[in-house]
Write a protein that holds these residues in place. Structure first.
Motif, PDB file in Angstrom:
ATOM      1  N   ILE A   1     -14.103 -10.197  12.690  1.00 41.20           N
ATOM      2  CA  ILE A   1     -15.332  -9.785  12.004  1.00 41.20           C
ATOM      3  C   ILE A   1     -14.986  -9.089  10.688  1.00 41.20           C
ATOM      4  CG2 ILE A   1     -17.311  -8.204  12.119  1.00 41.20           C
ATOM      5  CD1 ILE A   1     -17.363  -8.697  15.156  1.00 41.20           C
ATOM      6  N   TYR A   2     -13.976  -8.225  10.731  1.00 43.70           N
ATOM      7  CA  TYR A   2     -13.564  -7.500   9.524  1.00 43.70           C
ATOM      8  C   TYR A   2     -12.982  -8.443   8.474  1.00 43.70           C
ATOM      9  CZ  TYR A   2     -10.938  -4.373   6.474  1.00 43.70           C
ATOM     10  OH  TYR A   2     -10.431  -3.727   5.379  1.00 43.70           O
ATOM     11  N   TYR A   3     -12.052  -9.306   8.896  1.00 47.33           N
ATOM     12  CA  TYR A   3     -11.408 -10.216   7.941  1.00 47.33           C
ATOM     13  C   TYR A   3     -12.414 -11.184   7.310  1.00 47.33           C
ATOM     14  CZ  TYR A   3      -6.711  -8.751   9.427  1.00 47.33           C
ATOM     15  OH  TYR A   3      -5.568  -8.037   9.676  1.00 47.33           O
ATOM     16  N   ALA A   4     -13.401 -11.617   8.084  1.00 42.69           N
ATOM     17  CA  ALA A   4     -14.393 -12.563   7.574  1.00 42.69           C
ATOM     18  C   ALA A   4     -15.241 -11.956   6.469  1.00 42.69           C
ATOM     19  CB  ALA A   4     -15.285 -13.041   8.715  1.00 42.69           C
TER      20      ALA A   4
ATOM     21  N   ILE B   1     -11.894 -11.238  -1.956  1.00 39.59           N
ATOM     22  CA  ILE B   1     -10.717 -12.015  -2.329  1.00 39.59           C
ATOM     23  C   ILE B   1      -9.513 -11.123  -2.587  1.00 39.59           C
ATOM     24  CG2 ILE B   1     -11.392 -12.060  -4.773  1.00 39.59           C
ATOM     25  CD1 ILE B   1      -9.557 -14.835  -2.794  1.00 39.59           C
ATOM     26  N   THR B   2      -9.723  -9.961  -3.203  1.00 38.37           N
ATOM     27  CA  THR B   2      -8.602  -9.050  -3.490  1.00 38.37           C
ATOM     28  C   THR B   2      -7.935  -8.585  -2.211  1.00 38.37           C
ATOM     29  OG1 THR B   2      -9.690  -8.291  -5.516  1.00 38.37           O
ATOM     30  CG2 THR B   2      -7.923  -6.919  -4.636  1.00 38.37           C
ATOM     31  N   SER B   3      -8.735  -8.194  -1.245  1.00 38.19           N
ATOM     32  CA  SER B   3      -8.182  -7.720   0.030  1.00 38.19           C
ATOM     33  C   SER B   3      -7.457  -8.837   0.770  1.00 38.19           C
ATOM     34  CB  SER B   3      -9.305  -7.165   0.915  1.00 38.19           C
ATOM     35  OG  SER B   3      -9.896  -6.031   0.328  1.00 38.19           O
ATOM     36  N   ARG B   4      -7.970 -10.052   0.662  1.00 36.58           N
ATOM     37  CA  ARG B   4      -7.318 -11.180   1.331  1.00 36.58           C
ATOM     38  C   ARG B   4      -5.963 -11.489   0.694  1.00 36.58           C
ATOM     39  NH1 ARG B   4     -12.030 -15.528   3.049  1.00 36.58           N
ATOM     40  NH2 ARG B   4     -13.494 -13.980   3.873  1.00 36.58           N
ATOM     41  N   ILE B   5      -5.891 -11.360  -0.620  1.00 37.42           N
ATOM     42  CA  ILE B   5      -4.612 -11.590  -1.313  1.00 37.42           C
ATOM     43  C   ILE B   5      -3.598 -10.525  -0.902  1.00 37.42           C
ATOM     44  CG2 ILE B   5      -3.479 -11.544  -3.570  1.00 37.42           C
ATOM     45  CD1 ILE B   5      -6.030 -12.819  -4.722  1.00 37.42           C
ATOM     46  N   LYS B   6      -4.021  -9.266  -0.849  1.00 38.91           N
ATOM     47  CA  LYS B   6      -3.119  -8.184  -0.435  1.00 38.91           C
ATOM     48  C   LYS B   6      -2.612  -8.407   0.987  1.00 38.91           C
ATOM     49  CE  LYS B   6      -5.008  -4.466  -3.329  1.00 38.91           C
ATOM     50  NZ  LYS B   6      -5.721  -3.167  -3.324  1.00 38.91           N
ATOM     51  N   ARG B   7      -3.513  -8.855   1.858  1.00 36.41           N
ATOM     52  CA  ARG B   7      -3.106  -9.110   3.249  1.00 36.41           C
ATOM     53  C   ARG B   7      -2.094 -10.256   3.319  1.00 36.41           C
ATOM     54  NH1 ARG B   7      -6.107 -12.044   7.131  1.00 36.41           N
ATOM     55  NH2 ARG B   7      -7.934 -11.928   5.785  1.00 36.41           N
ATOM     56  N   ALA B   8      -2.286 -11.280   2.496  1.00 33.22           N
ATOM     57  CA  ALA B   8      -1.348 -12.404   2.464  1.00 33.22           C
ATOM     58  C   ALA B   8       0.022 -11.967   1.958  1.00 33.22           C
ATOM     59  CB  ALA B   8      -1.903 -13.517   1.575  1.00 33.22           C
ATOM     60  N   ILE B   9       0.034 -11.087   0.951  1.00 32.02           N
ATOM     61  CA  ILE B   9       1.302 -10.585   0.410  1.00 32.02           C
ATOM     62  C   ILE B   9       2.056  -9.782   1.473  1.00 32.02           C
ATOM     63  CG2 ILE B   9       2.317  -8.980  -1.260  1.00 32.02           C
ATOM     64  CD1 ILE B   9       0.109  -9.846  -3.209  1.00 32.02           C
ATOM     65  N   LYS B  10       1.336  -8.935   2.211  1.00 33.17           N
ATOM     66  CA  LYS B  10       1.977  -8.152   3.273  1.00 33.17           C
ATOM     67  C   LYS B  10       2.556  -9.065   4.347  1.00 33.17           C
ATOM     68  CE  LYS B  10      -0.761  -3.936   2.770  1.00 33.17           C
ATOM     69  NZ  LYS B  10      -1.735  -3.019   3.422  1.00 33.17           N
ATOM     70  N   PHE B  11       1.846 -10.137   4.653  1.00 37.55           N
ATOM     71  CA  PHE B  11       2.338 -11.084   5.657  1.00 37.55           C
ATOM     72  C   PHE B  11       3.616 -11.761   5.173  1.00 37.55           C
ATOM     73  CE2 PHE B  11       2.474 -15.228   7.774  1.00 37.55           C
ATOM     74  CZ  PHE B  11       2.298 -14.851   9.099  1.00 37.55           C
ATOM     75  N   ILE B  12       3.653 -12.151   3.904  1.00 36.65           N
ATOM     76  CA  ILE B  12       4.844 -12.789   3.321  1.00 36.65           C
ATOM     77  C   ILE B  12       6.014 -11.817   3.314  1.00 36.65           C
ATOM     78  CG2 ILE B  12       5.807 -13.742   1.189  1.00 36.65           C
ATOM     79  CD1 ILE B  12       2.973 -14.838   0.601  1.00 36.65           C
ATOM     80  N   ASN B  13       5.738 -10.561   3.020  1.00 36.42           N
ATOM     81  CA  ASN B  13       6.801  -9.546   2.966  1.00 36.42           C
ATOM     82  C   ASN B  13       7.589  -9.462   4.260  1.00 36.42           C
ATOM     83  OD1 ASN B  13       6.346  -8.791   0.345  1.00 36.42           O
ATOM     84  ND2 ASN B  13       5.182  -6.927   0.849  1.00 36.42           N
ATOM     85  N   TRP B  14       6.924  -9.755   5.379  1.00 33.27           N
ATOM     86  CA  TRP B  14       7.609  -9.636   6.662  1.00 33.27           C
ATOM     87  C   TRP B  14       8.792 -10.587   6.759  1.00 33.27           C
ATOM     88  CZ3 TRP B  14       8.810 -12.487  11.021  1.00 33.27           C
ATOM     89  CH2 TRP B  14       9.208 -11.753  12.119  1.00 33.27           C
ATOM     90  N   TYR B  15       8.729 -11.706   6.062  1.00 37.01           N
ATOM     91  CA  TYR B  15       9.788 -12.709   6.131  1.00 37.01           C
ATOM     92  C   TYR B  15      10.898 -12.459   5.114  1.00 37.01           C
ATOM     93  CZ  TYR B  15       6.616 -15.365   9.099  1.00 37.01           C
ATOM     94  OH  TYR B  15       5.795 -15.757  10.133  1.00 37.01           O
ATOM     95  N   LEU B  16      10.698 -11.492   4.217  1.00 37.30           N
ATOM     96  CA  LEU B  16      11.693 -11.217   3.189  1.00 37.30           C
ATOM     97  C   LEU B  16      12.706 -10.200   3.686  1.00 37.30           C
ATOM     98  CD1 LEU B  16       9.352 -10.891   0.072  1.00 37.30           C
ATOM     99  CD2 LEU B  16      10.612 -12.917   0.837  1.00 37.30           C
ATOM    100  N   PRO B  17      13.944 -10.232   3.169  1.00 33.59           N
ATOM    101  CA  PRO B  17      14.945  -9.235   3.542  1.00 33.59           C
ATOM    102  C   PRO B  17      14.464  -7.828   3.192  1.00 33.59           C
ATOM    103  CG  PRO B  17      15.955 -11.067   2.357  1.00 33.59           C
ATOM    104  CD  PRO B  17      14.472 -11.253   2.248  1.00 33.59           C
ATOM    105  N   PHE B  18      14.876  -6.868   3.996  1.00 38.60           N
ATOM    106  CA  PHE B  18      14.461  -5.473   3.828  1.00 38.60           C
ATOM    107  C   PHE B  18      14.738  -4.990   2.408  1.00 38.60           C
ATOM    108  CE2 PHE B  18      15.408  -0.946   3.867  1.00 38.60           C
ATOM    109  CZ  PHE B  18      14.345  -0.414   4.577  1.00 38.60           C
ATOM    110  N   ASP B  19      15.954  -5.211   1.925  1.00 39.60           N
ATOM    111  CA  ASP B  19      16.343  -4.695   0.616  1.00 39.60           C
ATOM    112  C   ASP B  19      15.527  -5.336  -0.504  1.00 39.60           C
ATOM    113  OD1 ASP B  19      18.212  -2.996   1.707  1.00 39.60           O
ATOM    114  OD2 ASP B  19      19.847  -4.462   1.574  1.00 39.60           O
TER     115      ASP B  19
END
Length: 330
Positions: free
Chosen positions: A296-299, A303-321
């Protein structure tokens, strides 16, 4: 006001605490000075966080770790009210709890008998959020009781992800998904926080506390995987207390502006009342999964919040450093 960063020199302590270990060391020092400490534990039998009294150093171990839910404080505070004239109390809590204790002690001219330590606060979510999340976990791991809940474990390092870890008989039976944790997704939506938390003024003043503690986020500590505390000292008593334990920490002086830039100090949350009502109705309905409230919240995100959420999701796959390096470029 004095502001410090602090990380415990005792390396065995850091994995057991949420940030730099200041609250744990202060509680033990205050016990040695003859104070009775009031702090928060998690009581799985009653599915809630509770304020309890500690009179020994060992009892304060149960206070370790943040609890991201509202505490039941009535029983502990009744004992404080009853015994404040004859007992020195040190109270650890959220700004709303500490403000209430400060007001009581001031009216009865007992403030000098006590030490008050509060936390940098984002707010507390509806208990429906935790109750449904906890029920979900117990079904997943086929457990009826948890021995320990680590609301923000360092199992994946400090500052990397908000992770919930559940321990039963010394074994980690559950580690939440760092890519997407239902409880924290709802918590940081700000739409299921208690009403009073939306525009709380207490988190943005320190007129009633001796010391305020929290995580020291910011570019200077981006490479830190162990945890660093922010220590804001508001009174002479607080300053003297911190000096008694400062030798146990790696410390640096800072400005308050460096701390509050990454905290909720001075902030109010803009909440869509209709969206909030729908999310809370979903959480309070025993027949609906917790994911429904998140959907319900995500729906309803822009657009700005959705882009930020996508970036955070991508960050999980990147190396820590690499993630830390990119944060420095902001």
């Amino acid at each position: 006001m004095e502001v410090h960063s602090a990380q415990a020199k005792e390396q065995t302590l850091l994995p057991k605490v949420t940030s730099g270990g200041v609250a744990d060391v202060l509680a033990k020092q205050l016990i040695r000075e003859g104070y009775t400490c009031i702090g928060v534990i998690y009581n799985d039998d009653k599915h809630r966080a509770e304020d309890v009294l500690a009179t020994t150093v060992e009892e304060t171990n149960a206070f370790r770790g943040s609890k991201y839910i509202q505490t039941y404080s009535m029983d502990a505070f009744k004992k404080l009210v009853k015994n404040a004239r004859t007992t020195k109390f040190a109270v650890f809590g959220l700004p709303c709890h500490i403000y209430a204790v400060h007001q009581f002690l001031t009216v009865y001219k007992l403030r000098e008998n006590c030490v008050l330590i509060d936390l940098l606060c984002h707010g507390c979510p509806s208990m429906h959020c935790w109750t449904k999340y906890e029920k979900n976990i117990k079904q997943k791991v086929s457990q009826k009781k948890f021995d320990e809940v680590q609301f923000r474990s360092k199992v994946r390092d400090w500052g990397n992800f908000y992770v919930v870890v559940v321990v039963v008989e010394g074994v980690k039976v559950f580690i939440s998904n760092p890519k997407h944790d239902e409880f924290y997704s709802l918590f940081f939506s700000d739409h299921v926080l208690n009403d009073a938390c939306s525009d709380c003024l207490l988190r943005s003043t320190m007129e009633y506390t001796d010391i305020r503690l929290g995580d020291f986020w910011g570019k200077q500590y981006l490479s830190d995987r162990k945890g660093t505390s922010a220590v804001a000292v508001a009174t002479k008593r607080g300053s003297e207390l911190f000096k008694t334990v400062a030798s146990q920490f790696i410390t640096q002086p800072h400005k308050m502006s460096e701390v509050i830039a990454y905290q909720s100090y001075g902030k109010s949350y803009s909440v869509n009342s209709d969206l909030r009502r729908r999310m809370l109705n979903s959480l309070s309905n025993e027949l609906t999964p917790i994911e429904e409230a998140i959907d319900i919240y995500y729906a309803n995100q822009g657009i700005t919040s959705r882009i930020k959420r996508a970036i955070k999701f991508i960050n999980w796959y990147l190396p820590f450093d690499l993630v830390r390096f990119l944060k420095r470029l902001k």
